[in-house]
Scaffold this motif. Sequence first.
Motif, mmCIF file in Angstrom:
data_model
loop_
_atom_site.group_PDB
_atom_site.id
_atom_site.type_symbol
_atom_site.label_atom_id
_atom_site.label_comp_id
_atom_site.label_asym_id
_atom_site.label_seq_id
_atom_site.Cartn_x
_atom_site.Cartn_y
_atom_site.Cartn_z
ATOM 1 N N ARG A 1 -12.945 8.203 16.987
ATOM 2 C CA ARG A 1 -13.554 7.334 17.998
ATOM 3 C C ARG A 1 -12.499 7.025 19.098
ATOM 4 O O ARG A 1 -11.283 7.042 18.926
ATOM 5 C CB ARG A 1 -13.695 5.989 17.394
ATOM 6 N N ASN B 1 -0.485 5.875 15.920
ATOM 7 C CA ASN B 1 0.389 5.696 16.913
ATOM 8 C C ASN B 1 1.947 5.288 16.612
ATOM 9 O O ASN B 1 2.725 5.896 17.229
ATOM 10 C CB ASN B 1 -0.238 4.653 17.944
ATOM 11 N N HIS B 2 2.042 4.192 15.674
ATOM 12 C CA HIS B 2 3.342 4.055 15.180
ATOM 13 C C HIS B 2 4.186 5.116 14.678
ATOM 14 O O HIS B 2 5.215 5.175 15.046
ATOM 15 C CB HIS B 2 3.083 2.839 14.097
ATOM 16 N N HIS C 1 -0.923 -0.077 21.385
ATOM 17 C CA HIS C 1 -1.831 0.055 20.264
ATOM 18 C C HIS C 1 -1.135 0.570 19.021
ATOM 19 O O HIS C 1 -1.701 1.580 18.345
ATOM 20 C CB HIS C 1 -2.636 1.204 20.708
ATOM 21 N N GLY D 1 -6.579 -0.944 15.136
ATOM 22 C CA GLY D 1 -7.936 0.046 14.921
ATOM 23 C C GLY D 1 -9.059 -1.113 14.523
ATOM 24 O O GLY D 1 -10.014 -0.958 14.868
ATOM 25 N N ASP D 2 -8.703 -1.785 13.128
ATOM 26 C CA ASP D 2 -9.569 -2.719 12.740
ATOM 27 C C ASP D 2 -9.848 -3.682 13.523
ATOM 28 O O ASP D 2 -11.141 -4.122 13.586
ATOM 29 C CB ASP D 2 -9.034 -3.104 11.175
ATOM 30 N N ASP E 1 -12.159 4.470 21.471
ATOM 31 C CA ASP E 1 -11.891 3.105 21.778
ATOM 32 C C ASP E 1 -10.899 2.262 20.974
ATOM 33 O O ASP E 1 -10.859 1.397 20.944
ATOM 34 C CB ASP E 1 -13.340 2.287 21.726
ATOM 35 N N HIS E 2 -9.889 3.102 20.380
ATOM 36 C CA HIS E 2 -8.999 2.528 19.478
ATOM 37 C C HIS E 2 -9.455 1.669 18.539
ATOM 38 O O HIS E 2 -8.834 0.659 18.162
ATOM 39 C CB HIS E 2 -8.124 1.832 20.497
ATOM 40 N N SER E 3 -10.613 1.968 18.171
ATOM 41 C CA SER E 3 -11.323 1.263 16.716
ATOM 42 C C SER E 3 -11.391 2.062 15.352
ATOM 43 O O SER E 3 -11.653 1.528 14.601
ATOM 44 C CB SER E 3 -12.432 0.706 17.128
ATOM 45 N N ASN E 4 -10.563 3.057 15.140
ATOM 46 C CA ASN E 4 -10.508 3.732 14.076
ATOM 47 C C ASN E 4 -9.574 2.896 13.260
ATOM 48 O O ASN E 4 -8.411 2.572 13.967
ATOM 49 C CB ASN E 4 -9.857 5.192 14.267
ATOM 50 N N GLN E 5 -9.811 2.637 12.114
ATOM 51 C CA GLN E 5 -8.956 1.701 11.202
ATOM 52 C C GLN E 5 -7.497 2.001 11.213
ATOM 53 O O GLN E 5 -6.743 1.309 11.234
ATOM 54 C CB GLN E 5 -9.447 2.056 9.572
ATOM 55 N N ASP F 1 -5.929 3.659 13.573
ATOM 56 C CA ASP F 1 -5.228 4.160 14.658
ATOM 57 C C ASP F 1 -4.070 3.334 15.248
ATOM 58 O O ASP F 1 -2.989 4.303 15.773
ATOM 59 C CB ASP F 1 -6.143 3.718 15.975
ATOM 60 N N GLY F 2 -3.778 2.113 14.803
ATOM 61 C CA GLY F 2 -2.313 1.557 14.913
ATOM 62 C C GLY F 2 -1.268 2.301 14.452
ATOM 63 O O GLY F 2 -0.124 2.486 14.930
ATOM 64 N N ASP F 3 -1.394 2.578 13.194
ATOM 65 C CA ASP F 3 -0.539 3.249 12.363
ATOM 66 C C ASP F 3 -0.252 4.669 12.586
ATOM 67 O O ASP F 3 1.095 4.935 12.623
ATOM 68 C CB ASP F 3 -0.807 3.188 10.892
ATOM 69 N N GLN G 1 0.744 -1.143 0.124
ATOM 70 C CA GLN G 1 -0.034 0.158 0.191
ATOM 71 C C GLN G 1 0.752 1.197 0.073
ATOM 72 O O GLN G 1 0.458 2.204 0.448
ATOM 73 C CB GLN G 1 -0.755 0.053 1.081
ATOM 74 N N LYS H 1 -2.243 4.880 2.557
ATOM 75 C CA LYS H 1 -2.197 3.370 2.130
ATOM 76 C C LYS H 1 -3.445 2.767 1.656
ATOM 77 O O LYS H 1 -3.659 1.928 1.002
ATOM 78 C CB LYS H 1 -1.633 2.901 3.453
ATOM 79 N N THR H 2 -4.441 3.303 2.438
ATOM 80 C CA THR H 2 -5.870 2.740 2.360
ATOM 81 C C THR H 2 -6.576 3.390 1.113
ATOM 82 O O THR H 2 -7.574 2.844 0.502
ATOM 83 C CB THR H 2 -6.769 2.695 3.518
ATOM 84 N N SER H 3 -6.395 4.542 1.038
ATOM 85 C CA SER H 3 -7.325 5.422 0.020
ATOM 86 C C SER H 3 -6.678 5.459 -1.294
ATOM 87 O O SER H 3 -7.556 5.395 -2.161
ATOM 88 C CB SER H 3 -7.350 6.742 0.467
ATOM 89 N N ASN I 1 0.168 -1.479 16.389
ATOM 90 C CA ASN I 1 0.165 -2.624 15.752
ATOM 91 C C ASN I 1 -0.717 -2.030 14.214
ATOM 92 O O ASN I 1 -1.821 -1.602 14.837
ATOM 93 C CB ASN I 1 -0.374 -3.772 15.968
ATOM 94 N N GLN J 1 -9.556 -2.037 -0.536
ATOM 95 C CA GLN J 1 -8.757 -3.193 -0.052
ATOM 96 C C GLN J 1 -9.484 -4.397 0.276
ATOM 97 O O GLN J 1 -9.133 -5.457 0.942
ATOM 98 C CB GLN J 1 -7.957 -2.715 1.184
#
Lengths: 224, 224, 224, 224
Positions: B146, B158-159, D149, D155-156, B148-152, B154-156, A109, B105-107, D151, C109
């Motif tokens: 969001r 944070n990284h 958080h 998020g997903d 609760d750490h559930s935005n697609q 979020d992980g990236d 990606q 990456k996703t768009s 990884n 994706q």
Amino acid sequence: MIKQNTLLFTMALSFLFMAMTKDEVVKVVLFGDSITQAGVQPGGYITKMKEALAKQGIKDKYQLIGAGIGGNKVYDLYLRLEEDVLEQKPNIVVIYVGVNDVWHKTSHQTGTDPDKFEKFYVALVKKFQTNGIKVICCTPAVIGERTDHSNQQDGDLNHYSNMIRNVAAKYDCPVADLRKEFLAYNLKNNPKNQESGILTTDRVHLNDVGNQLVADLLLKMIAK
Amino acid sequence: MIKQNTLLFTMALSFLFMAMTKDEVVKVVLFGDSITQAGVQPGGYITKMKEALAKQGIKDKYQLIGAGIGGNKVYDLYLRLEEDVLEQKPNIVVIYVGVNDVWHKTSHQTGTDPDKFEKFYVALVKKFQTNGIKVICCTPAVIGERTDHSNQQDGDLNHYSNMIRNVAAKYDCPVADLRKEFLAYNLKNNPKNQESGILTTDRVHLNDVGNQLVADLLLKMIAK
Amino acid sequence: MIKQNTLLFTMALSFLFMAMTKDEVVKVVLFGDSITQAGVQPGGYITKMKEALAKQGIKDKYQLIGAGIGGNKVYDLYLRLEEDVLEQKPNIVVIYVGVNDVWHKTSHQTGTDPDKFEKFYVALVKKFQTNGIKVICCTPAVIGERTDHSNQQDGDLNHYSNMIRNVAAKYDCPVADLRKEFLAYNLKNNPKNQESGILTTDRVHLNDVGNQLVADLLLKMIAK
Amino acid sequence: MIKQNTLLFTMALSFLFMAMTKDEVVKVVLFGDSITQAGVQPGGYITKMKEALAKQGIKDKYQLIGAGIGGNKVYDLYLRLEEDVLEQKPNIVVIYVGVNDVWHKTSHQTGTDPDKFEKFYVALVKKFQTNGIKVICCTPAVIGERTDHSNQQDGDLNHYSNMIRNVAAKYDCPVADLRKEFLAYNLKNNPKNQESGILTTDRVHLNDVGNQLVADLLLKMIAK
């Protein structure tokens, strides 16, 4: 007094000789990705070019410098152009990039948008030409060798190759049209429509025949 | 004779005054993507910073220059750093980038690999510091609010924010930690776990409250 | 006695008539994605098919049922095949799917792997044939109308179309080869190598000419 | 005459015994992807469950059937639910899916959209419950074991786990909340914030400790 003159004369001759030698050597940087990184290995396309020059007895007239780094895209070349090309003061630079710009879209990606690709590609060409370096452009050969236009990245590779051809035309750069040459070779030599094994080992990286094809094509363009 | 002296004296005074004035003006380039491009609009975070400086009666002491272009990633900043930052000869540059490196990456499949992101980010910081420009780093705030750490992404995010914090620490740059501040604000003000509407209009771009939050935070770091 | 006989005779006649009528009506479900969903709108390809049948005076011999839902991929068809096809008890089902299976790779994706695409496609064909329904397969037409093989998804569309042709051949289904027909039409009518505007409005969805082309092709296959 | 009676009596007894035995055996299908496929190997979580039952001397009361296939997503389970679950006539089915629906977005561009994931998940649950099978739902554990958080898919995975928890609540299914348990375990046992090696070998697939954790958790839910 005579001694000193002799010394000066000798020194002058040496410098002249060095200068002439230097003038005669054509320095070429091959600037690219993993395909070019592998090119300096035994059997690689740069190694094959050197061997061909040696056979023709003109290996001292050309200095070929491989500057390929695996995974590189057009903007990675831009980041390291000073150190890896300009500081080498070459006569010619061969830009061989584009596979990862397309391929990494699907594998990570992290490909390169077409407009950004063109912008960085133009920036590279202008930097080199401003510094008096002749630029040779290569189109990205293949990601998959099927001949019926059904390799996943065929559309994008054709699109990015068109952009390279257009930039090259605009900035008067000769093009080593690997995309065209590889397809022509496969149309003749890949009757089973295989994905790899004709010019590549793994759909992307060159096997011995592929290295030879690239070496022959680039040598014709450099040594004339 | 006296006249000439007077003239020289006046000129000297003028130059001194100009020099003093010039010394006193802190020139800041805000270097980024569409969020910064929108920052110079009415209600944008840069506009809000200017208004706050005016209120405090010190607007002449700071020159804020927005240099944001929509869709920019870290390597796009690198491509235009000479023209858009170095040539401005600022005292301070605020680097506010990273959202598109993750989001695209996703768009568009054209995000930026983490290792490349870090490499270009370091290259930016070093270029600016070498030119005597103080660097302020920002972490990318949000792609989705969001809590609760559930935005697609979020992980990236944070990284990549961790990478920015590490580079900033290594090169002694203060950090405007927007990622941290935005989450803290949302934890207090987004009880329904909404995707947008608290600090953003569309999960990414700042609404009025978001622009105010960024303006306040950056102003504290610049004007002290 | 006579009355009863008459009644029975009348009933028998009615049933016979109903049976004949029923036998004569060919029921066709057009099963697909947003292209088929739009097909039932004014100007859509299904509407055009109905209009053509009316003109030929045979509109009562065919019942065309649009069963397209935007964003559907092959596995979405599988999920709703009972309700939207089997329960309709059609004579013929036209499967028109594949664009989103390829396109959503890059847009979300969430495309469909080639092997999974084939597996679900075969499962659809077998379910229909087991239930005595004749299956007509369509190849996905285009994502971009450029004729020089430089649309990003050309490679994949060719690959998935090959799979559909192979499945159709194996299970004896006629193929409405839209991919082939659209390219042929564009080669004649798209001299400027445009991305859209010849048969589509937006590279994917059909304009009036595109709807007509699909309507003509499918009608020839259904009404013969 | 007596012989015949004896025979009938013996047969009756046998059938009674079989019926009793059958009643007492709880048949469980573990329905999932490569993690479950590996679960039946030596050291796998299903193997560990069987060993634990044997130790407790109740191994004859449970029949555990692994039905995991590498690379499966929720719609792949739907495609093979008849053959691999319904035909087995189990008392319980454990649905352990979701990792590939998220992961394949980035590795193959063929993940599953959230709304489609939920739709197929609900379809699975309803099919099983309609057939009198008790459903136990699992949340997908991890793609990367970092605890901050960061990884890429955190998020997903959180988002898809929320969907599973909501579906389970709505349809009264107990949840083996692996996502929650794995994070809790890592927060205690992964002080260096490693990507793998605590509960997984490769960020996704279970090592011995991970298999034990899953086995313990599922056994508690099945054998009570």
